[in-house]
Scaffold this motif. Structure first.
Motif, PDB file in Angstrom:
ATOM      1  N   ARG A 284       0.842  -1.212   0.000  1.00  0.00           N
ATOM      2  CA  ARG A 284       0.000   0.000   0.000  1.00  0.00           C
ATOM      3  C   ARG A 284       0.871   1.253   0.000  1.00  0.00           C
ATOM      4  O   ARG A 284       0.576   2.224  -0.695  1.00  0.00           O
ATOM      5  CB  ARG A 284      -0.933  -0.017   1.221  1.00  0.00           C
ATOM      6  CG  ARG A 284      -1.824   1.182   1.329  1.00  0.00           C
ATOM      7  CD  ARG A 284      -2.889   1.185   0.238  1.00  0.00           C
ATOM      8  NE  ARG A 284      -3.718   2.360   0.393  1.00  0.00           N
ATOM      9  CZ  ARG A 284      -4.091   3.140  -0.591  1.00  0.00           C
ATOM     10  NH1 ARG A 284      -3.766   2.828  -1.830  1.00  0.00           N
ATOM     11  NH2 ARG A 284      -4.816   4.199  -0.382  1.00  0.00           N
ATOM     12  N   LEU A 285       1.937   1.222   0.763  1.00  0.00           N
ATOM     13  CA  LEU A 285       2.862   2.359   0.809  1.00  0.00           C
ATOM     14  C   LEU A 285       3.512   2.587  -0.553  1.00  0.00           C
ATOM     15  O   LEU A 285       3.628   3.729  -1.017  1.00  0.00           O
ATOM     16  CB  LEU A 285       3.929   2.104   1.878  1.00  0.00           C
ATOM     17  CG  LEU A 285       4.799   3.268   2.300  1.00  0.00           C
ATOM     18  CD1 LEU A 285       3.963   4.435   2.805  1.00  0.00           C
ATOM     19  CD2 LEU A 285       5.772   2.830   3.385  1.00  0.00           C
ATOM     20  N   ARG A 286       3.907   1.493  -1.225  1.00  0.00           N
ATOM     21  CA  ARG A 286       4.484   1.626  -2.572  1.00  0.00           C
ATOM     22  C   ARG A 286       3.450   2.202  -3.535  1.00  0.00           C
ATOM     23  O   ARG A 286       3.764   3.056  -4.371  1.00  0.00           O
ATOM     24  CB  ARG A 286       4.979   0.272  -3.074  1.00  0.00           C
ATOM     25  CG  ARG A 286       6.350  -0.102  -2.569  1.00  0.00           C
ATOM     26  CD  ARG A 286       6.934  -1.308  -3.312  1.00  0.00           C
ATOM     27  NE  ARG A 286       6.165  -2.522  -3.137  1.00  0.00           N
ATOM     28  CZ  ARG A 286       6.284  -3.353  -2.126  1.00  0.00           C
ATOM     29  NH1 ARG A 286       7.154  -3.122  -1.185  1.00  0.00           N
ATOM     30  NH2 ARG A 286       5.540  -4.437  -2.044  1.00  0.00           N
ATOM     31  N   ALA A 287       2.200   1.719  -3.430  1.00  0.00           N
ATOM     32  CA  ALA A 287       1.137   2.237  -4.302  1.00  0.00           C
ATOM     33  C   ALA A 287       0.904   3.715  -4.049  1.00  0.00           C
ATOM     34  O   ALA A 287       0.746   4.503  -5.003  1.00  0.00           O
ATOM     35  CB  ALA A 287      -0.162   1.447  -4.075  1.00  0.00           C
ATOM     36  N   LEU A 288       0.918   4.113  -2.789  1.00  0.00           N
ATOM     37  CA  LEU A 288       0.743   5.536  -2.463  1.00  0.00           C
ATOM     38  C   LEU A 288       1.916   6.370  -2.978  1.00  0.00           C
ATOM     39  O   LEU A 288       1.727   7.486  -3.479  1.00  0.00           O
ATOM     40  CB  LEU A 288       0.586   5.724  -0.953  1.00  0.00           C
ATOM     41  CG  LEU A 288      -0.744   5.269  -0.368  1.00  0.00           C
ATOM     42  CD1 LEU A 288      -0.696   5.328   1.159  1.00  0.00           C
ATOM     43  CD2 LEU A 288      -1.888   6.125  -0.886  1.00  0.00           C
ATOM     44  N   ALA A 289       3.124   5.837  -2.870  1.00  0.00           N
ATOM     45  CA  ALA A 289       4.298   6.550  -3.370  1.00  0.00           C
ATOM     46  C   ALA A 289       4.210   6.713  -4.889  1.00  0.00           C
ATOM     47  O   ALA A 289       4.529   7.781  -5.429  1.00  0.00           O
ATOM     48  CB  ALA A 289       5.579   5.810  -2.981  1.00  0.00           C
ATOM     49  N   THR A 290       3.767   5.662  -5.569  1.00  0.00           N
ATOM     50  CA  THR A 290       3.599   5.738  -7.025  1.00  0.00           C
ATOM     51  C   THR A 290       2.528   6.760  -7.382  1.00  0.00           C
ATOM     52  O   THR A 290       2.717   7.585  -8.286  1.00  0.00           O
ATOM     53  CB  THR A 290       3.218   4.344  -7.587  1.00  0.00           C
ATOM     54  OG1 THR A 290       4.263   3.432  -7.266  1.00  0.00           O
ATOM     55  CG2 THR A 290       3.014   4.386  -9.079  1.00  0.00           C
ATOM     56  N   GLU A 291       1.424   6.712  -6.651  1.00  0.00           N
ATOM     57  CA  GLU A 291       0.336   7.660  -6.902  1.00  0.00           C
ATOM     58  C   GLU A 291       0.800   9.096  -6.648  1.00  0.00           C
ATOM     59  O   GLU A 291       0.496  10.005  -7.418  1.00  0.00           O
ATOM     60  CB  GLU A 291      -0.842   7.318  -5.985  1.00  0.00           C
ATOM     61  CG  GLU A 291      -2.082   8.138  -6.241  1.00  0.00           C
ATOM     62  CD  GLU A 291      -3.232   7.711  -5.344  1.00  0.00           C
ATOM     63  OE1 GLU A 291      -3.998   8.604  -4.952  1.00  0.00           O
ATOM     64  OE2 GLU A 291      -3.355   6.515  -5.040  1.00  0.00           O
ATOM     65  N   LEU A 292       1.566   9.288  -5.583  1.00  0.00           N
ATOM     66  CA  LEU A 292       2.104  10.615  -5.273  1.00  0.00           C
ATOM     67  C   LEU A 292       3.035  11.089  -6.383  1.00  0.00           C
ATOM     68  O   LEU A 292       2.969  12.248  -6.812  1.00  0.00           O
ATOM     69  CB  LEU A 292       2.841  10.581  -3.939  1.00  0.00           C
ATOM     70  CG  LEU A 292       3.487  11.886  -3.485  1.00  0.00           C
ATOM     71  CD1 LEU A 292       2.423  12.957  -3.257  1.00  0.00           C
ATOM     72  CD2 LEU A 292       4.287  11.658  -2.211  1.00  0.00           C
ATOM     73  N   ASN A 293       3.870  10.204  -6.889  1.00  0.00           N
ATOM     74  CA  ASN A 293       4.803  10.549  -7.963  1.00  0.00           C
ATOM     75  C   ASN A 293       4.036  10.939  -9.231  1.00  0.00           C
ATOM     76  O   ASN A 293       4.374  11.929  -9.889  1.00  0.00           O
ATOM     77  CB  ASN A 293       5.744   9.373  -8.227  1.00  0.00           C
ATOM     78  CG  ASN A 293       6.876   9.738  -9.153  1.00  0.00           C
ATOM     79  OD1 ASN A 293       7.126  10.902  -9.422  1.00  0.00           O
ATOM     80  ND2 ASN A 293       7.568   8.731  -9.638  1.00  0.00           N
ATOM     81  N   LEU A 294       3.007  10.150  -9.566  1.00  0.00           N
ATOM     82  CA  LEU A 294       2.210  10.463 -10.761  1.00  0.00           C
ATOM     83  C   LEU A 294       1.482  11.797 -10.593  1.00  0.00           C
ATOM     84  O   LEU A 294       1.419  12.610 -11.535  1.00  0.00           O
ATOM     85  CB  LEU A 294       1.206   9.343 -11.038  1.00  0.00           C
ATOM     86  CG  LEU A 294       1.803   8.019 -11.502  1.00  0.00           C
ATOM     87  CD1 LEU A 294       0.732   6.942 -11.566  1.00  0.00           C
ATOM     88  CD2 LEU A 294       2.493   8.174 -12.844  1.00  0.00           C
TER      89      LEU A 294
END
Length: 188
Positions: free
Chosen positions: A109-119
């Motif tokens: 979930r943290l990786r997904a949030l980091a990816t979403e934040l980056n996008l």
């Protein structure tokens, strides 16, 4: 400790004469130890996990029949203790497995949030770069074009010509800076 290490039953017929007997135990229990059996607490085979001491048979002296009964009792008790330990170990392993699974899910979930934040950051950078280029940049270019037309008007006072040149330099620097910002925000 001797029975634990030797793994052999020991019968003490007269505890008061045995130098290993602790009189403090009698004081703490409020009784007098006459005889005792010390037996390793273990399954039928294997290493002991402790010892059991039985003192003072109600009627008569402790004997081999008591040893046989205690051997069975100790073996069953040792199995029950080991079973409880295995159960506890299994519970701890299950808890550790659940925590590991939860941690893995949290990391995903943290990786997904980091990816979403980056996008989201990339989208916002592109949006800001577009705003700078399409609006501010274009307005500066239009201002520079109008200034160029104003400098071509007949009868300009030399002081005004110098001021228009300074404004032209400011607009040129602003256009260059805006282009730099656009390139930094959304590099190709």
């Amino acid at each position: 400790g001797a029975v634990f290490q030797s793994r052999k039953v020991e019968i003490v017929a007269d505890a008061q004469k045995d130098p290993r007997h602790f009189a403090e135990i009698d004081l703490a229990c409020g009784s007098v130890t006459r005889d005792m059996i010390t037996i390793p607490l273990k399954k039928w085979t294997g290493n002991p996990i402790g010892v059991v001491q039985v003192m003072n048979k109600r009627d008569g002296q402790l004997d081999e029949e008591d040893v046989r009964i205690l051997t069975i009792t100790c073996a069953l008790s040792a199995m029950a203790i080991e079973q409880a330990r295995l159960f506890e170990h299994t519970k701890r392993a299950e808890l550790a497995q659940e925590r590991t699974k939860a941690l893995t899910q949290f990391q995903a979930r943290l990786r997904a949030l980091a990816t979403e934040l980056n996008l989201t950051e990339q989208r916002e950078r592109r949006h800001l770069a577009t705003e700078l280029h399409d609006h501010l940049g274009q307005m500066l270019v239009v201002g520079k074009m109008k200034l160029s037309r104003a400098r071509q008007l007949p009868g300009l006072v030399p002081k005004c010509q110098g001021l228009l040149n300074e404004v032209d330099q400011v607009l040129t620097q602003s256009i260059t800076y805006t282009r730099t910002l656009v390139a930094d925000l959304a590099p190709l």
